[in-house]
Design a protein around this motif. Sequence first.
Motif, PDB file in Angstrom:
ATOM      1  N   PHE A   1       0.858  -1.234  -0.011  1.00  0.00           N
ATOM      2  CA  PHE A   1       0.020  -0.002   0.041  1.00  0.00           C
ATOM      3  C   PHE A   1       0.708   1.247   0.019  1.00  0.00           C
ATOM      4  CE2 PHE A   1      -4.310  -1.565   1.973  1.00  0.00           C
ATOM      5  CZ  PHE A   1      -4.671  -2.410   1.027  1.00  0.00           C
ATOM      6  N   ARG A   2       1.803   1.120   0.964  1.00  0.00           N
ATOM      7  CA  ARG A   2       2.640   2.573   0.887  1.00  0.00           C
ATOM      8  C   ARG A   2       3.435   2.702  -0.377  1.00  0.00           C
ATOM      9  NH1 ARG A   2       6.506   2.149   6.390  1.00  0.00           N
ATOM     10  NH2 ARG A   2       4.436   2.614   7.144  1.00  0.00           N
ATOM     11  N   SER A   3       3.942   1.595  -1.070  1.00  0.00           N
ATOM     12  CA  SER A   3       4.953   2.135  -2.235  1.00  0.00           C
ATOM     13  C   SER A   3       3.978   2.068  -3.475  1.00  0.00           C
ATOM     14  CB  SER A   3       5.918   0.625  -2.238  1.00  0.00           C
ATOM     15  OG  SER A   3       5.246  -0.280  -2.373  1.00  0.00           O
ATOM     16  N   ASP A   4       2.892   1.883  -3.515  1.00  0.00           N
ATOM     17  CA  ASP A   4       1.951   1.870  -4.796  1.00  0.00           C
ATOM     18  C   ASP A   4       1.615   3.287  -4.848  1.00  0.00           C
ATOM     19  OD1 ASP A   4       0.162   1.572  -6.920  1.00  0.00           O
ATOM     20  OD2 ASP A   4      -0.306  -0.780  -6.173  1.00  0.00           O
ATOM     21  N   THR A   5       2.072   3.875  -6.112  1.00  0.00           N
ATOM     22  CA  THR A   5       1.636   5.304  -6.541  1.00  0.00           C
ATOM     23  C   THR A   5       0.265   5.384  -6.898  1.00  0.00           C
ATOM     24  OG1 THR A   5       2.533   5.017  -8.628  1.00  0.00           O
ATOM     25  CG2 THR A   5       3.886   5.829  -6.846  1.00  0.00           C
ATOM     26  N   ARG A   6      -0.522   4.410  -7.216  1.00  0.00           N
ATOM     27  CA  ARG A   6      -1.877   4.477  -7.573  1.00  0.00           C
ATOM     28  C   ARG A   6      -2.599   4.493  -6.428  1.00  0.00           C
ATOM     29  NH1 ARG A   6      -1.808  -1.187 -10.718  1.00  0.00           N
ATOM     30  NH2 ARG A   6      -0.652  -1.622  -8.859  1.00  0.00           N
ATOM     31  N   LEU A   7      -2.150   4.331  -5.070  1.00  0.00           N
ATOM     32  CA  LEU A   7      -3.008   4.298  -3.881  1.00  0.00           C
ATOM     33  C   LEU A   7      -2.741   5.164  -3.077  1.00  0.00           C
ATOM     34  CD1 LEU A   7      -2.859   0.244  -3.253  1.00  0.00           C
ATOM     35  CD2 LEU A   7      -4.587   1.579  -4.275  1.00  0.00           C
ATOM     36  N   ASN A   8      -3.972   5.656  -2.419  1.00  0.00           N
ATOM     37  CA  ASN A   8      -3.822   6.494  -1.155  1.00  0.00           C
ATOM     38  C   ASN A   8      -4.028   5.894  -0.165  1.00  0.00           C
ATOM     39  OD1 ASN A   8      -3.702   9.000   0.573  1.00  0.00           O
ATOM     40  ND2 ASN A   8      -5.786   9.143   0.365  1.00  0.00           N
ATOM     41  N   VAL A   9      -3.170   5.525   1.073  1.00  0.00           N
ATOM     42  CA  VAL A   9      -3.452   4.822   2.072  1.00  0.00           C
ATOM     43  C   VAL A   9      -4.536   5.497   3.172  1.00  0.00           C
ATOM     44  CG1 VAL A   9      -2.447   3.662   4.158  1.00  0.00           C
ATOM     45  CG2 VAL A   9      -1.297   3.998   1.955  1.00  0.00           C
ATOM     46  N   LEU A  10      -5.375   4.848   3.486  1.00  0.00           N
ATOM     47  CA  LEU A  10      -6.491   5.478   4.353  1.00  0.00           C
ATOM     48  C   LEU A  10      -6.397   5.103   5.828  1.00  0.00           C
ATOM     49  CD1 LEU A  10      -9.806   4.891   2.051  1.00  0.00           C
ATOM     50  CD2 LEU A  10      -8.200   7.072   2.105  1.00  0.00           C
ATOM     51  N   THR A  11      -5.694   4.073   6.171  1.00  0.00           N
ATOM     52  CA  THR A  11      -5.664   3.595   7.524  1.00  0.00           C
ATOM     53  C   THR A  11      -4.003   3.707   7.883  1.00  0.00           C
ATOM     54  OG1 THR A  11      -5.554   1.473   6.710  1.00  0.00           O
ATOM     55  CG2 THR A  11      -7.679   2.200   7.638  1.00  0.00           C
ATOM     56  N   LYS A  12      -3.584   4.523   8.438  1.00  0.00           N
ATOM     57  CA  LYS A  12      -2.195   4.790   8.849  1.00  0.00           C
ATOM     58  C   LYS A  12      -1.744   3.724   9.654  1.00  0.00           C
ATOM     59  CE  LYS A  12      -2.334   8.654   6.522  1.00  0.00           C
ATOM     60  NZ  LYS A  12      -1.903   8.402   5.164  1.00  0.00           N
ATOM     61  N   LYS A  13      -2.528   3.088  10.669  1.00  0.00           N
ATOM     62  CA  LYS A  13      -2.380   2.034  11.458  1.00  0.00           C
ATOM     63  C   LYS A  13      -3.400   0.943  11.203  1.00  0.00           C
ATOM     64  CE  LYS A  13       0.166   4.344  15.224  1.00  0.00           C
ATOM     65  NZ  LYS A  13       0.086   4.606  16.592  1.00  0.00           N
ATOM     66  N   PRO A  14      -3.286  -0.442  11.268  1.00  0.00           N
ATOM     67  CA  PRO A  14      -4.180  -1.459  10.898  1.00  0.00           C
ATOM     68  C   PRO A  14      -5.420  -1.163  11.811  1.00  0.00           C
ATOM     69  CG  PRO A  14      -2.134  -2.227  12.293  1.00  0.00           C
ATOM     70  CD  PRO A  14      -2.028  -0.941  11.505  1.00  0.00           C
ATOM     71  N   LEU A  15      -6.632  -1.521  11.496  1.00  0.00           N
ATOM     72  CA  LEU A  15      -7.919  -1.246  12.306  1.00  0.00           C
ATOM     73  C   LEU A  15      -7.899  -2.693  12.920  1.00  0.00           C
ATOM     74  CD1 LEU A  15     -10.200   0.474  10.084  1.00  0.00           C
ATOM     75  CD2 LEU A  15      -8.792   1.429  11.791  1.00  0.00           C
ATOM     76  N   THR A  16      -8.411  -2.882  14.348  1.00  0.00           N
ATOM     77  CA  THR A  16      -8.453  -4.484  14.822  1.00  0.00           C
ATOM     78  C   THR A  16      -9.936  -4.103  15.509  1.00  0.00           C
ATOM     79  OG1 THR A  16      -7.443  -3.264  16.956  1.00  0.00           O
ATOM     80  CG2 THR A  16      -5.944  -4.293  15.434  1.00  0.00           C
ATOM     81  N   ALA A  17     -10.046  -5.509  15.972  1.00  0.00           N
ATOM     82  CA  ALA A  17     -11.557  -5.937  16.610  1.00  0.00           C
ATOM     83  C   ALA A  17     -11.880  -5.057  17.794  1.00  0.00           C
ATOM     84  CB  ALA A  17     -11.916  -7.123  16.820  1.00  0.00           C
ATOM     85  N   SER A  18     -13.176  -4.658  17.786  1.00  0.00           N
ATOM     86  CA  SER A  18     -13.427  -3.694  19.137  1.00  0.00           C
ATOM     87  C   SER A  18     -13.531  -4.506  20.363  1.00  0.00           C
ATOM     88  CB  SER A  18     -14.953  -3.135  18.943  1.00  0.00           C
ATOM     89  OG  SER A  18     -15.920  -4.312  18.656  1.00  0.00           O
ATOM     90  N   PRO A  19     -13.631  -4.278  21.437  1.00  0.00           N
ATOM     91  CA  PRO A  19     -13.911  -5.211  22.873  1.00  0.00           C
ATOM     92  C   PRO A  19     -15.197  -5.891  22.598  1.00  0.00           C
ATOM     93  CG  PRO A  19     -13.106  -3.194  23.267  1.00  0.00           C
ATOM     94  CD  PRO A  19     -13.342  -2.736  22.011  1.00  0.00           C
ATOM     95  N   ALA A  20     -16.207  -5.138  22.103  1.00  0.00           N
ATOM     96  CA  ALA A  20     -17.741  -5.900  21.967  1.00  0.00           C
ATOM     97  C   ALA A  20     -17.531  -7.280  20.731  1.00  0.00           C
ATOM     98  CB  ALA A  20     -18.784  -5.196  21.460  1.00  0.00           C
ATOM     99  N   GLU A  21     -16.616  -6.774  19.887  1.00  0.00           N
ATOM    100  CA  GLU A  21     -16.401  -8.146  18.726  1.00  0.00           C
ATOM    101  C   GLU A  21     -15.506  -8.991  19.228  1.00  0.00           C
ATOM    102  OE1 GLU A  21     -14.903  -9.072  14.161  1.00  0.00           O
ATOM    103  OE2 GLU A  21     -14.886  -6.880  14.953  1.00  0.00           O
TER     104      GLU A  21
END
Length: 291
Positions: free
Chosen positions: A250-270
């Motif tokens: 994601f970081r190296s692909d010029t076709r893409l704009n990274v929307l999540t600077k850090k990975p999203l993880t499951a909520s406490p409820a999930e």
Amino acid sequence: MPIHVAVLPAEIVQWLNPQPGQILVDGTLGAGGHTRLLAERLQGAGYVLAVDRDPAAVAAAEQNLRGLNVKVAAASYLELSELLAELDVKSVNGIVLDLGLSSDQLADENRGFSFHSTGPLDLRFNPEEGEPAYRLLARLRENELADIIYQFGEERLSRRIARQIVAARLEHPVQTAEQLATLVRRCVPRSKDGIDPATRTFQALRIAVNEELKAIQIALQKLPALLAPGGRLAVISFHSLEDRLVKEAFRSDTRLNVLTKKPLTASPAELAANPRSRSAKLRVAERIAAS
């Protein structure tokens, strides 16, 4: 009916933001959880193309997703460009890949994904392709087995495990998941986090049998070209090797704009409702309009 519960369902819907009339892709259909969520929000206009290498998953989905705007195909996500060309689709609005195992695969005694399985140690996503894991264990040299377990499982005791596999096969070759799990537990101390000592070895063999990392690398190069400007690619990974590949691609692909600077993880409820979501990490990138 499928028993698998899709991970990060709210996050997938939020970040792909399906709208009526769009065409979306689920490249890892599995039990169809993400496909259903996306298709329901298309409200009958547009469709989800859902593919999977596992023929059992495809057969089940054709029944369980009946009535929704879904096209199902028995194929790898590496074949998406060809499938979309057959449908005369030039670009799509979103793609999701969930790189984890489904609970339905774990529950199948004949696949060997579960540590307690007494069926053959197969580990192939498509039982009609490639070499089952038990044959791999029977033919590879000790150093080759150790390298696979270390590189793909990040298991520091890989040489000890490989030595035991080779010693065991002189009398009784490892044929089942239960046999392999028992052997590995004798080599690896139980950790404080409660994760089974055999986890990393099984992960390594599954990756090797299905050539998973190679497939992910190729997909991350090919899939952005299938997205319309503003279209999004969402990838859920379950271990550091996969997540590192996604992050770097994601970081190296010029076709893409990274929307999540850090990975999203499951909520406490999930996490409370679905403990298997504990290691899931979601990264999302958006296709930039061609200049």
